[in-house]
Design a protein around this motif. Structure first.
Motif, mmCIF file in Angstrom:
data_model
loop_
_atom_site.group_PDB
_atom_site.id
_atom_site.type_symbol
_atom_site.label_atom_id
_atom_site.label_comp_id
_atom_site.label_asym_id
_atom_site.label_seq_id
_atom_site.Cartn_x
_atom_site.Cartn_y
_atom_site.Cartn_z
ATOM 1 N N PRO A 196 1.019 -47.645 48.373
ATOM 2 C CA PRO A 196 0.234 -46.406 48.310
ATOM 3 C C PRO A 196 -0.684 -46.414 47.090
ATOM 4 N N HIS A 197 -1.833 -45.793 47.236
ATOM 5 C CA HIS A 197 -2.796 -45.739 46.143
ATOM 6 C C HIS A 197 -2.949 -44.308 45.656
ATOM 7 N N VAL A 198 -2.712 -44.101 44.357
ATOM 8 C CA VAL A 198 -2.895 -42.797 43.722
ATOM 9 C C VAL A 198 -4.130 -42.890 42.833
ATOM 10 N N LEU A 199 -5.098 -42.044 43.105
ATOM 11 C CA LEU A 199 -6.362 -42.050 42.375
ATOM 12 C C LEU A 199 -6.414 -40.851 41.440
ATOM 13 N N VAL A 200 -6.754 -41.103 40.183
ATOM 14 C CA VAL A 200 -6.919 -40.039 39.192
ATOM 15 C C VAL A 200 -8.387 -40.018 38.780
ATOM 16 N N VAL A 201 -9.074 -38.920 39.062
ATOM 17 C CA VAL A 201 -10.494 -38.791 38.729
ATOM 18 C C VAL A 201 -10.607 -37.906 37.496
ATOM 19 N N GLY A 202 -10.862 -38.534 36.355
ATOM 20 C CA GLY A 202 -10.934 -37.808 35.092
ATOM 21 C C GLY A 202 -9.793 -38.183 34.179
ATOM 22 N N ILE B 285 4.446 -41.827 36.494
ATOM 23 C CA ILE B 285 5.127 -43.101 36.241
ATOM 24 C C ILE B 285 6.526 -42.852 35.688
ATOM 25 N N SER B 286 6.652 -41.928 34.748
ATOM 26 C CA SER B 286 7.949 -41.645 34.131
ATOM 27 C C SER B 286 8.955 -41.139 35.156
ATOM 28 N N LEU B 287 8.517 -40.252 36.042
ATOM 29 C CA LEU B 287 9.417 -39.717 37.064
ATOM 30 C C LEU B 287 9.893 -40.808 38.020
ATOM 31 N N LEU B 288 8.969 -41.653 38.459
ATOM 32 C CA LEU B 288 9.320 -42.695 39.428
ATOM 33 C C LEU B 288 10.220 -43.751 38.797
ATOM 34 N N LEU B 289 9.951 -44.121 37.553
ATOM 35 C CA LEU B 289 10.807 -45.099 36.880
ATOM 36 C C LEU B 289 12.209 -44.545 36.673
ATOM 37 N N GLU B 290 12.284 -43.262 36.311
ATOM 38 C CA GLU B 290 13.586 -42.630 36.081
ATOM 39 C C GLU B 290 14.435 -42.629 37.348
ATOM 40 N N LYS B 291 13.804 -42.376 38.490
ATOM 41 C CA LYS B 291 14.526 -42.302 39.761
ATOM 42 C C LYS B 291 14.560 -43.638 40.513
ATOM 43 N N LYS B 292 14.004 -44.674 39.877
ATOM 44 C CA LYS B 292 13.987 -46.016 40.471
ATOM 45 C C LYS B 292 13.310 -46.028 41.849
ATOM 46 N N ILE B 293 12.170 -45.362 41.900
ATOM 47 C CA ILE B 293 11.333 -45.343 43.103
ATOM 48 C C ILE B 293 10.147 -46.260 42.869
ATOM 49 N N PRO B 294 9.801 -47.118 43.840
ATOM 50 C CA PRO B 294 8.694 -48.065 43.640
ATOM 51 C C PRO B 294 7.402 -47.369 43.204
ATOM 52 N N LEU B 295 6.751 -47.961 42.232
ATOM 53 C CA LEU B 295 5.500 -47.382 41.739
ATOM 54 C C LEU B 295 4.366 -47.667 42.711
ATOM 55 N N PRO B 296 3.441 -46.714 42.865
ATOM 56 C CA PRO B 296 2.249 -46.953 43.679
ATOM 57 C C PRO B 296 1.197 -47.687 42.854
ATOM 58 N N HIS B 297 0.103 -48.020 43.480
ATOM 59 C CA HIS B 297 -1.061 -48.524 42.755
ATOM 60 C C HIS B 297 -1.788 -47.305 42.199
ATOM 61 N N ARG C 242 3.243 -47.929 26.792
ATOM 62 C CA ARG C 242 3.500 -49.170 27.517
ATOM 63 C C ARG C 242 3.463 -48.932 29.025
ATOM 64 N N GLU C 243 3.998 -47.769 29.455
ATOM 65 C CA GLU C 243 4.019 -47.445 30.885
ATOM 66 C C GLU C 243 2.606 -47.364 31.451
ATOM 67 N N MET C 244 1.687 -46.765 30.698
ATOM 68 C CA MET C 244 0.314 -46.635 31.169
ATOM 69 C C MET C 244 -0.394 -47.983 31.185
ATOM 70 N N ILE C 245 -0.231 -48.757 30.138
ATOM 71 C CA ILE C 245 -0.900 -50.056 30.053
ATOM 72 C C ILE C 245 -0.449 -50.982 31.168
ATOM 73 N N ASP C 246 0.844 -50.975 31.463
ATOM 74 C CA ASP C 246 1.386 -51.898 32.453
ATOM 75 C C ASP C 246 1.125 -51.477 33.899
ATOM 76 N N ASN C 247 0.932 -50.194 34.147
ATOM 77 C CA ASN C 247 0.964 -49.717 35.530
ATOM 78 C C ASN C 247 -0.273 -48.975 36.005
ATOM 79 N N VAL C 248 -1.306 -48.879 35.170
ATOM 80 C CA VAL C 248 -2.513 -48.155 35.564
ATOM 81 C C VAL C 248 -3.733 -49.053 35.409
ATOM 82 N N ASP C 249 -4.597 -49.038 36.430
ATOM 83 C CA ASP C 249 -5.902 -49.687 36.318
ATOM 84 C C ASP C 249 -6.884 -48.671 35.740
ATOM 85 N N PHE C 250 -7.313 -48.886 34.499
ATOM 86 C CA PHE C 250 -8.291 -48.002 33.876
ATOM 87 C C PHE C 250 -9.680 -48.539 34.201
ATOM 88 N N VAL C 251 -10.432 -47.805 34.978
ATOM 89 C CA VAL C 251 -11.778 -48.225 35.364
ATOM 90 C C VAL C 251 -12.792 -47.270 34.739
#
Length: 421
Positions: free
Chosen positions: A6-12, A25-37, A75-84
């Motif tokens: 799944p792709h989650v888009l953040v505009v802004g 990211i924090s919620l999904l890691l805590e509950k061990k749910i696969p992270l989206p793109h 670290r969570e943001m750097i590893d798991n988010v594409d900053f464009v």
């Protein structure tokens, strides 16, 4: 079997957008749910604390700490988010078109969930748009010198920004003449208590600011301004803080989103932070902060609060897709809170009206709410921002931004070459 991530888009990518991605990211890691793109679109190569701009305009060393570079993100943001580093030029309920000066093509990105946190259009000295920390510091230094060399400074507009800039100027330059003009009988214009308004005016006068109420400016001249009643107010330097910029939603398809755009362009939301208007609701689309019509005083803290609600609802939807319906049985919601705002007037005085405390806090107590850094460390700490001597994301260079754009498009398999939208 469809195994596409799944792709989650953040505009802004100001506080609201950044807080949403970090919380998700924090919620999904805590509950061990696969992270989206996760893709975050924002022209700025870093995170700026807008609360600290009034002091950054007069104190160059302070400006240094108000801009966090990507390498200082969690670290969570750097590893798991594409900053464009780009703007969304056009958006539908399934795709967004992305343009960047670093890339010759327009990219079409498909998303499953999206959060709009684009805020409002503001002059650069209120919400700087410079993409890099170096350019931001150069702009702040321009105003530092401009104010330093002026003898009489005129601030047009008695909203929170105008009040705080006037206070900073008089605190740092007590020998300079600072005039604040406001078109109404009271300031600030927000729906705060009469005591809040009265104490704000008193604090400005204690600092020596010349406050002229019921004064509307008609035009600016080479020597100052002319009011609507024909008076001339002379000044070496005029700073306009009166304009409440339009919300940034012009990139959204007007037909698709017709029912969720109000007359000002703001996005209508429900208590889940979903876009919702009339019979039309977008369960996978959210809007937070200045860009939505949620009936509260707009603050950075409020945007972060709304971001947490939106993040939990997206996390819940992702959990359900994984067969984890019991992780969050109910959708998160939020109701409009009471008045919760504060204004810093110089370094040692503030005025506040806070939930649970009302407007009873004194000048020094209210100023303490901001700490020594105008809430910068408080906000950064809530987002996991950390100090680092090395930039570690792709977007720290021209080549890195191009690679990030290519990576996002390739992973979604929706790249299209176009010249216009």
């Amino acid at each position: 079997m469809n195994t596409r991530m799944p792709h989650v888009l953040v505009v802004g990518g100001s506080f609201g957008g950044h807080a949403f991605a970090y919380k998700l990211i924090s919620l999904l890691l805590e509950k061990k749910i696969p992270l989206p793109h996760i893709t975050l679109l924002d022209p700025r190569r870093g995170l700026l604390n807008p609360v600290a701009i009034p002091r950054s305009l007069v104190e160059p060393r302070f400006a240094e700490i108000t801009f966090a570079r990507p390498g200082e993100f969690s670290r969570e943001m750097i590893d798991n988010v594409d900053f464009v580093h780009a703007k969304a030029s056009y958006m539908t309920d399934t795709h967004v078109f992305v343009k960047s000066p670093l890339y010759e093509d327009t990219l079409q990105l498909k998303y499953d969930f999206a959060l709009v946190a684009t805020g409002r259009h503001h002059p650069d000295y209120i919400m700087p748009s410079q993409p890099t920390k170096e350019e931001f510091l150069a702009l702040m230094n321009f105003y530092v010198l401009k104010f330093r060399d002026a003898n009489h400074i005129l601030i047009v507009g008695g909203g929170a920004v105008g009040i705080e800039v006037a206070g900073e100027l008089r605190y740092h330059y007590p020998s300079k003449s600072v005039t604040l003009v406001h078109p109404h009988a009271e300031l600030p214009p927000e729906p705060v208590s009469e005591k809040f308004k009265r104490r704000t005016l008193e604090a400005l006068k204690i600092l020596g600011v010349d406050v002229q109420l019921n004064t509307r400016v008609k035009t600016e001249t080479e020597t100052g301004v002319i009011t609507v009643d024909g008076r001339e107010i002379t000044a070496d330097c005029v700073l306009w803080t009166s304009s409440r910029g339009k919300v940034v939603t012009e990139f959204m398809d007007k037909e698709i989103f017709e029912n969720v755009l109000d007359s000002t362009g703001a996005l209508k939301v429900n208590y889940h932070m979903n876009l919702s208007g009339g019979q039309k609701s977008f369960e996978n689309l959210y809007a937070i902060g200045d860009v939505n019509d949620f009936p509260v005083i707009k603050t950075a803290g409020g945007a972060i609060h709304q971001a947490a609600v939106a993040a939990q609802n997206v996390a819940r939807a992702l959990a359900i897709q994984c067969g984890r319906e019991d992780t969050w049985p109910e959708r998160a919601s939020i109701e409009p809170w009471g008045i919760h705002t504060a204004i810093l007037i110089g370094k040692e005085m503030g005025v506040s009206q806070l939930m649970g405390l009302g407007d009873s806090a004194g000048y020094k107590e209210s100023a303490a709410f901001f700490g020594d850094d105008m809430s910068t460390s408080k906000c950064y700490e809530s987002l996991g921002i950390r100090k680092s001597t090395r930039l570690r994301t792709l977007e720290d260079s021209h080549d890195g931004s191009v690679k990030a754009l290519e990576k996002t498009a390739a992973s979604l398999s929706v790249r299209e070459t176009t010249t216009s939208v």
